[in-house]
Scaffold this motif. Structure first.
Motif, PDB file in Angstrom:
ATOM      1  N   GLU A  35       1.598  -2.266  -2.627  1.00 48.29           N
ATOM      2  CA  GLU A  35       2.689  -1.639  -3.381  1.00 48.29           C
ATOM      3  C   GLU A  35       4.043  -1.805  -2.708  1.00 48.29           C
ATOM      4  N   ALA A  36       4.056  -1.941  -1.390  1.00 48.06           N
ATOM      5  CA  ALA A  36       5.322  -2.097  -0.668  1.00 48.06           C
ATOM      6  C   ALA A  36       5.934  -3.450  -1.008  1.00 48.06           C
ATOM      7  N   ASP A  37       7.230  -3.486  -1.181  1.00 49.02           N
ATOM      8  CA  ASP A  37       7.930  -4.741  -1.476  1.00 49.02           C
ATOM      9  C   ASP A  37       9.000  -4.923  -0.404  1.00 49.02           C
ATOM     10  N   THR A  38       8.557  -5.320   0.769  1.00 52.40           N
ATOM     11  CA  THR A  38       9.458  -5.416   1.916  1.00 52.40           C
ATOM     12  C   THR A  38       9.626  -6.859   2.356  1.00 52.40           C
ATOM     13  N   VAL A  39      10.591  -7.074   3.235  1.00 52.68           N
ATOM     14  CA  VAL A  39      10.799  -8.404   3.789  1.00 52.68           C
ATOM     15  C   VAL A  39       9.921  -8.629   5.005  1.00 52.68           C
ATOM     16  N   ALA A  40       9.291  -7.575   5.500  1.00 50.74           N
ATOM     17  CA  ALA A  40       8.406  -7.695   6.661  1.00 50.74           C
ATOM     18  C   ALA A  40       7.048  -8.255   6.230  1.00 50.74           C
ATOM     19  N   VAL A  41       6.465  -9.080   7.077  1.00 49.85           N
ATOM     20  CA  VAL A  41       5.117  -9.596   6.809  1.00 49.85           C
ATOM     21  C   VAL A  41       4.133  -8.441   6.959  1.00 49.85           C
ATOM     22  N   ARG A  42       3.214  -8.342   6.002  1.00 50.39           N
ATOM     23  CA  ARG A  42       2.200  -7.300   6.062  1.00 50.39           C
ATOM     24  C   ARG A  42       0.848  -7.896   5.690  1.00 50.39           C
ATOM     25  N   SER A  43      -0.201  -7.199   6.055  1.00 39.26           N
ATOM     26  CA  SER A  43      -1.546  -7.697   5.774  1.00 39.26           C
ATOM     27  C   SER A  43      -2.267  -6.758   4.816  1.00 39.26           C
ATOM     28  N   VAL A  44      -3.160  -7.348   4.029  1.00 41.90           N
ATOM     29  CA  VAL A  44      -3.959  -6.604   3.069  1.00 41.90           C
ATOM     30  C   VAL A  44      -5.410  -7.046   3.252  1.00 41.90           C
ATOM     31  N   LYS A  45      -6.291  -6.110   3.584  1.00 41.97           N
ATOM     32  CA  LYS A  45      -7.715  -6.397   3.731  1.00 41.97           C
ATOM     33  C   LYS A  45      -8.376  -6.264   2.366  1.00 41.97           C
ATOM     34  N   LEU A  46      -9.162  -7.270   2.003  1.00 42.88           N
ATOM     35  CA  LEU A  46      -9.759  -7.320   0.674  1.00 42.88           C
ATOM     36  C   LEU A  46     -11.264  -7.542   0.735  1.00 42.88           C
ATOM     37  N   ILE A  47     -11.932  -7.107  -0.327  1.00 45.38           N
ATOM     38  CA  ILE A  47     -13.354  -7.371  -0.530  1.00 45.38           C
ATOM     39  C   ILE A  47     -13.481  -8.099  -1.858  1.00 45.38           C
ATOM     40  N   SER A  48     -14.212  -9.219  -1.847  1.00 45.50           N
ATOM     41  CA  SER A  48     -14.371 -10.025  -3.062  1.00 45.50           C
ATOM     42  C   SER A  48     -15.846 -10.177  -3.405  1.00 45.50           C
ATOM     43  N   ILE A  49     -16.112 -10.201  -4.701  1.00 40.27           N
ATOM     44  CA  ILE A  49     -17.469 -10.500  -5.185  1.00 40.27           C
ATOM     45  C   ILE A  49     -17.463 -11.788  -6.009  1.00 40.27           C
ATOM     46  N   ALA A  50     -16.455 -12.613  -5.819  1.00 41.91           N
ATOM     47  CA  ALA A  50     -16.330 -13.866  -6.579  1.00 41.91           C
ATOM     48  C   ALA A  50     -17.391 -14.860  -6.131  1.00 41.91           C
ATOM     49  N   SER A  51     -18.182 -15.316  -7.056  1.00 36.49           N
ATOM     50  CA  SER A  51     -19.234 -16.276  -6.715  1.00 36.49           C
ATOM     51  C   SER A  51     -18.660 -17.625  -6.295  1.00 36.49           C
ATOM     52  N   ALA A  52     -17.447 -17.930  -6.756  1.00 32.43           N
ATOM     53  CA  ALA A  52     -16.828 -19.206  -6.420  1.00 32.43           C
ATOM     54  C   ALA A  52     -16.113 -19.177  -5.063  1.00 32.43           C
ATOM     55  N   GLY A  53     -15.963 -18.000  -4.479  1.00 34.63           N
ATOM     56  CA  GLY A  53     -15.289 -17.897  -3.190  1.00 34.63           C
ATOM     57  C   GLY A  53     -13.808 -17.580  -3.344  1.00 34.63           C
ATOM     58  N   PHE A  88     -10.665  -6.447  -4.319  1.00 34.69           N
ATOM     59  CA  PHE A  88      -9.948  -5.178  -4.294  1.00 34.69           C
ATOM     60  C   PHE A  88      -9.648  -4.809  -2.849  1.00 34.69           C
ATOM     61  N   PRO A  89      -8.585  -4.032  -2.620  1.00 33.52           N
ATOM     62  CA  PRO A  89      -8.250  -3.598  -1.259  1.00 33.52           C
ATOM     63  C   PRO A  89      -9.377  -2.724  -0.695  1.00 33.52           C
ATOM     64  N   CYS A  90      -9.645  -2.871   0.593  1.00 39.24           N
ATOM     65  CA  CYS A  90     -10.796  -2.165   1.159  1.00 39.24           C
ATOM     66  C   CYS A  90     -10.437  -0.857   1.861  1.00 39.24           C
ATOM     67  N   ASP A  91      -9.151  -0.522   1.972  1.00 36.41           N
ATOM     68  CA  ASP A  91      -8.789   0.752   2.590  1.00 36.41           C
ATOM     69  C   ASP A  91      -7.420   1.210   2.095  1.00 36.41           C
ATOM     70  N   GLY A  92      -7.062   2.440   2.438  1.00 31.58           N
ATOM     71  CA  GLY A  92      -5.805   3.023   1.976  1.00 31.58           C
ATOM     72  C   GLY A  92      -4.575   2.284   2.450  1.00 31.58           C
ATOM     73  N   ILE A  93      -4.593   1.810   3.672  1.00 24.59           N
ATOM     74  CA  ILE A  93      -3.437   1.058   4.199  1.00 24.59           C
ATOM     75  C   ILE A  93      -3.234  -0.214   3.383  1.00 24.59           C
ATOM     76  N   SER A  94      -4.338  -0.871   3.054  1.00 25.26           N
ATOM     77  CA  SER A  94      -4.233  -2.097   2.261  1.00 25.26           C
ATOM     78  C   SER A  94      -3.700  -1.814   0.865  1.00 25.26           C
ATOM     79  N   VAL A  95      -4.127  -0.703   0.257  1.00 28.22           N
ATOM     80  CA  VAL A  95      -3.592  -0.321  -1.049  1.00 28.22           C
ATOM     81  C   VAL A  95      -2.086  -0.109  -0.934  1.00 28.22           C
ATOM     82  N   HIS A  96      -1.662   0.621   0.078  1.00 22.66           N
ATOM     83  CA  HIS A  96      -0.232   0.860   0.301  1.00 22.66           C
ATOM     84  C   HIS A  96       0.515  -0.466   0.471  1.00 22.66           C
ATOM     85  N   ASN A  97      -0.053  -1.399   1.217  1.00 21.23           N
ATOM     86  CA  ASN A  97       0.623  -2.669   1.469  1.00 21.23           C
ATOM     87  C   ASN A  97       0.719  -3.557   0.237  1.00 21.23           C
TER      88      ASN A  97
END
Length: 80
Positions: free
Chosen positions: A36-54, A25-34
């Motif tokens: 939802e945005a559908d732009t041609v600009a490259v953007r980053s999304v910070k995530l937190i995972s609990i997947a045991s497989a990585g 899941f996204p770890c902050d508000g900016i990441s949530v916003h990113n």
């Protein structure tokens, strides 16, 4: 349980199904916003995972979103 923080980078439509696939899941508000945005600009999304497989970096790449390996941090919980 293993907790992984990481950043993905890409442009265009964000692959929301990857959140389910990598159990993350996204770890902050900016990441949530990113997610939802559908732009041609490259953007980053910070995530937190609990997947045991990585993180499935090749699957992210199949959607033209890429894991920034310099941002990957793994935290192990040895209490469970």
């Amino acid at each position: 349980m293993k907790v992984i923080t990481f950043t993905v980078m890409g442009k265009g439509r964000f692959p929301h199904d990857m959140l389910r696939y990598d159990q993350c899941f996204p770890c902050d508000g900016i990441s949530v916003h990113n997610t939802e945005a559908d732009t041609v600009a490259v953007r980053s999304v910070k995530l937190i995972s609990i997947a045991s497989a990585g993180i499935t970096s090749l699957r992210w790449a199949s959607f033209n979103w890429y894991v920034d390996f310099a941002t990957v941090e793994v935290y192990n919980d040895y209490t469970s």
